[in-house]
Design a protein around this motif. Structure first.
Motif, PDB file in Angstrom:
ATOM      1  N   SER A   1      26.045  16.366   2.189  1.00 14.13           N
ATOM      2  CA  SER A   1      26.250  17.273   3.315  1.00 14.13           C
ATOM      3  C   SER A   1      24.905  17.673   3.894  1.00 14.13           C
ATOM      4  N   VAL A   2      24.820  17.658   5.206  1.00 15.39           N
ATOM      5  CA  VAL A   2      23.581  18.015   5.880  1.00 15.39           C
ATOM      6  C   VAL A   2      23.181  19.458   5.574  1.00 15.39           C
ATOM      7  N   ASP A   3      24.164  20.332   5.410  1.00 15.71           N
ATOM      8  CA  ASP A   3      23.855  21.757   5.210  1.00 15.71           C
ATOM      9  C   ASP A   3      23.565  22.114   3.751  1.00 15.71           C
ATOM     10  N   TYR A   4      23.574  21.117   2.856  1.00 17.81           N
ATOM     11  CA  TYR A   4      23.261  21.406   1.456  1.00 17.81           C
ATOM     12  C   TYR A   4      22.280  20.353   0.930  1.00 17.81           C
ATOM     13  N   PRO A   5      20.984  20.652   0.990  1.00 20.78           N
ATOM     14  CA  PRO A   5      19.977  19.683   0.562  1.00 20.78           C
ATOM     15  C   PRO A   5      19.832  19.553  -0.950  1.00 20.78           C
ATOM     16  N   GLY A   6      20.544  20.380  -1.710  1.00 19.25           N
ATOM     17  CA  GLY A   6      20.368  20.373  -3.160  1.00 19.25           C
ATOM     18  C   GLY A   6      20.943  19.153  -3.853  1.00 19.25           C
ATOM     19  N   PHE A   7      21.785  18.392  -3.169  1.00 17.99           N
ATOM     20  CA  PHE A   7      22.379  17.199  -3.758  1.00 17.99           C
ATOM     21  C   PHE A   7      21.829  15.976  -3.031  1.00 17.99           C
ATOM     22  N   HIS A   8      21.030  15.192  -3.731  1.00 13.99           N
ATOM     23  CA  HIS A   8      20.410  14.030  -3.089  1.00 13.99           C
ATOM     24  C   HIS A   8      20.427  12.836  -4.038  1.00 13.99           C
ATOM     25  N   PRO A   9      21.573  12.187  -4.209  1.00 15.69           N
ATOM     26  CA  PRO A   9      21.647  11.003  -5.075  1.00 15.69           C
ATOM     27  C   PRO A   9      20.882   9.834  -4.463  1.00 15.69           C
ATOM     28  N   ASP A  10      20.562   8.886  -5.281  1.00 21.67           N
ATOM     29  CA  ASP A  10      19.844   7.688  -4.820  1.00 21.67           C
ATOM     30  C   ASP A  10      20.808   6.816  -4.012  1.00 21.67           C
ATOM     31  N   LEU A  11      20.485   6.612  -2.746  1.00 19.70           N
ATOM     32  CA  LEU A  11      21.352   5.817  -1.878  1.00 19.70           C
ATOM     33  C   LEU A  11      20.844   4.384  -1.705  1.00 19.70           C
ATOM     34  N   ALA A  12      19.819   4.033  -2.478  1.00 17.22           N
ATOM     35  CA  ALA A  12      19.256   2.683  -2.369  1.00 17.22           C
ATOM     36  C   ALA A  12      20.349   1.637  -2.652  1.00 17.22           C
ATOM     37  N   GLY A  13      20.506   0.754  -1.717  1.00 17.49           N
ATOM     38  CA  GLY A  13      21.490  -0.306  -1.883  1.00 17.49           C
ATOM     39  C   GLY A  13      22.914   0.113  -1.563  1.00 17.49           C
ATOM     40  N   ARG A  14      23.111   1.376  -1.207  1.00 19.49           N
ATOM     41  CA  ARG A  14      24.468   1.855  -0.894  1.00 19.49           C
ATOM     42  C   ARG A  14      24.712   1.722   0.607  1.00 19.49           C
ATOM     43  N   GLN A  15      25.292   0.647   0.989  1.00 24.48           N
ATOM     44  CA  GLN A  15      25.652   0.445   2.381  1.00 24.48           C
ATOM     45  C   GLN A  15      27.012  -0.226   2.452  1.00 24.48           C
ATOM     46  N   PRO A  16      27.780   0.096   3.458  1.00 19.21           N
ATOM     47  CA  PRO A  16      27.420   0.929   4.594  1.00 19.21           C
ATOM     48  C   PRO A  16      27.516   2.439   4.292  1.00 19.21           C
ATOM     49  N   LEU A  17      26.720   3.187   5.041  1.00 15.63           N
ATOM     50  CA  LEU A  17      26.754   4.647   4.981  1.00 15.63           C
ATOM     51  C   LEU A  17      27.575   5.150   6.160  1.00 15.63           C
ATOM     52  N   LEU A  18      28.563   5.974   5.855  1.00 17.61           N
ATOM     53  CA  LEU A  18      29.418   6.547   6.897  1.00 17.61           C
ATOM     54  C   LEU A  18      28.945   7.964   7.217  1.00 17.61           C
TER      55      LEU A  18
END
Length: 495
Positions: free
Chosen positions: A418-435
């Motif tokens: 969520s844009v409004d909650y920066p506390g959660f930032h999992p590794d998105l490397a290789g995760r596509q497509p992103l919706l």
């Protein structure tokens, strides 16, 4: 009410169990969509942390644990909430049984919680952390009264558990044990229960429970308190005198909102026979009066010296939930006959037990006639189902936590940010497509990619803003062809 009912109060708990099962059924039947607090729980259940933000983590920890066994679902959310509420009423009734002589009044005090709108309606509508406060307060108050009346190692232990849970539910809970301590110290007959070695056990248990969060709080104090302080001190450029006036006025309105209906119901049910109770008292009524006075002084202190300008009625739960029991203690001390009053009171309870679920369902279902839509009318699941036909997302970025939690419910194996909650930032490397998904306000909302999302993409993925699209989906309980619009975009979707 029969003599058998007067001697045996188990029927109260059976009635309440049935009522909360009904509430679960009504919630599941109303809408698949989640409201604000429900969505927060679904969204934040993706990770376990010692702290999550402005609210302490007790409810998050509990819901996270349940989701590990049941999966993320509306049913699990509703069952947890209603189990906590049932446990709260149960403990409240057990506390009342300890200090009330008349078992009819035990029933009235317990069911009297339903006459408090914040307890009967608002807690069912959406609240979670306030439900945890109520549960914790019920545990503490039961242990506290038992420690004063029938002291034992277990009673002091229960008090410590209640304090620990309460401090992990909401920070303002701290004023309840503080008020109880001061109120008990003021009575020479109760003072020995405070100067008891077992109180060390109470403090130790509470400290052990809150310790993980305290370590987190030490490094995140501003993050944890900024939003709450902003709400409390939102007086703009008002002068000090105006801010104090605003604070005291909001406190008065909050008390009336919280207690008004309960006072009216007791006045109607007991009528003229209530008058002797106004001047009657006992050791227990005096204790509660002192507790309420300390609580009130604490709130006024926040207003006068802390800059608080807006007091919300639900912030009074840690103290004023005792109100029905207090009235019943006054009635008990006056020796008022309860035979006729009990029948009238049960008629009121029946109206509430039917009316509240009907109102909760009707406020959403009535949209097909009125065209007035609530958050629960939004078709998140239908929208996601349509977008998954275009491509299966490997990760989702939502415009806010409400949307993120609703998406998380229906695609639990995919990380939802969520844009409004920066506390959660999992590794998105290789995760596509992103919706990417965001809400478009019904009146005059921009259909383009929100600037905050574009900034997030650039900062976290080094990606430029993708082309935005719009999908409109029929509301739940739609009137005519009314639809809700969502904006969406794909990053890295194969052509």
């Amino acid at each position: 009410m029969t003599d058998t009912d007067s001697r045996d109060i188990r029927w109260i708990f059976l009635l309440l169990a049935g009522y909360f099962v009904l509430q679960i059924g009504v919630r599941l039947a109303t809408s698949h969509s989640l409201d604000l607090d429900e969505a927060e729980q679904a969204f934040r259940s993706q990770w376990l942390a010692a702290g999550y933000g402005p609210q302490p983590p007790f409810y998050n920890w509990l819901q996270y644990t349940v989701f590990q066994f049941t999966g993320v679902s509306l049913a699990a959310l509703s069952i947890v909430k209603n189990l906590l509420l049932f446990g709260s009423y149960l403990l409240y009734g057990l506390t009342a049984r300890l200090i009330l002589r008349d078992k009819v009044l035990v029933a009235i005090s317990t069911l009297g919680l339903l006459t408090i709108p914040q307890m009967a309606f608002e807690m069912q509508r959406d609240l979670t952390h306030t439900v945890a406060v109520f549960f914790s307060a019920s545990i503490f108050f039961y242990g506290f009264i038992r420690s004063l009346k029938q002291p034992s190692l277990a009673s002091y232990l229960i008090s410590g558990i209640g304090i620990g849970f309460g401090l992990l539910a909401k920070y303002n809970f701290a004023i309840l044990p503080a008020a109880a301590l001061i109120a008990a110290l003021a009575d020479a007959r109760l003072r020995q229960r405070i100067f008891d070695w077992r109180l060390v056990l109470t403090a130790a248990v509470a400290l052990i429970i809150v310790l993980p969060h305290l370590f987190w709080l030490k490094d995140n104090l501003d993050f944890a308190t900024a939003r709450t302080l902003e709400k409390m001190t939102a007086s703009g450029d008002a002068s000090y005198l105006k801010q104090v006036t605003m604070g005291t006025s909001s406190l008065a309105l909050a008390i009336i909102s919280f207690a008004g209906l309960t006072v009216a119901v007791f006045a109607i049910v007991f009528g003229k026979s209530l008058r002797p109770a106004l001047t009657a008292g006992s050791q227990w009524t005096q204790l509660i009066e002192r507790m309420m006075l300390v609580f009130l002084i604490g709130i006024l202190f926040l207003i006068v010296f802390g800059g608080a300008a807006g007091i919300k009625d639900r912030w009074l739960v840690p103290m004023l939930f005792i109100l029905p029991l207090y009235f019943c203690l006054k009635i008990d001390a006056a020796g008022v006959a309860t035979g006729r009053a009990s029948g009238r009171f049960m008629a009121v309870v029946a109206i509430i037990m039917i009316g509240v679920p009907a109102a909760l369902y009707g406020s959403v279902a009535a949209a097909r006639f009125t065209g007035h839509y609530e958050r629960l009318n939004r078709p998140y699941a239908t929208m996601l189902e349509s977008l998954r036909k275009q491509a299966e997302p490997a990760a989702i970025l939502a415009g806010d936590s409400l949307l993120a939690g609703n998406l998380r419910q229906d695609i639990p194996d995919v990380p939802v940010l969520s844009v409004d909650y920066p506390g959660f930032h999992p590794d998105l490397a290789g995760r596509q497509p992103l919706l990417l998904v965001w809400l478009i306000p019904p009146k005059g909302g921009s259909e383009g990619l929100p600037p905050a999302m574009a900034e997030w993409l650039q900062a976290n993925l080094g990606a430029s803003a993708p082309q935005a699209s719009v999908i409109d989906v029929p509301y739940f309980y739609q009137r005519g062809d009314d639809r809700y619009r969502f904006g969406y975009a794909w990053v890295g979707r194969p052509d």
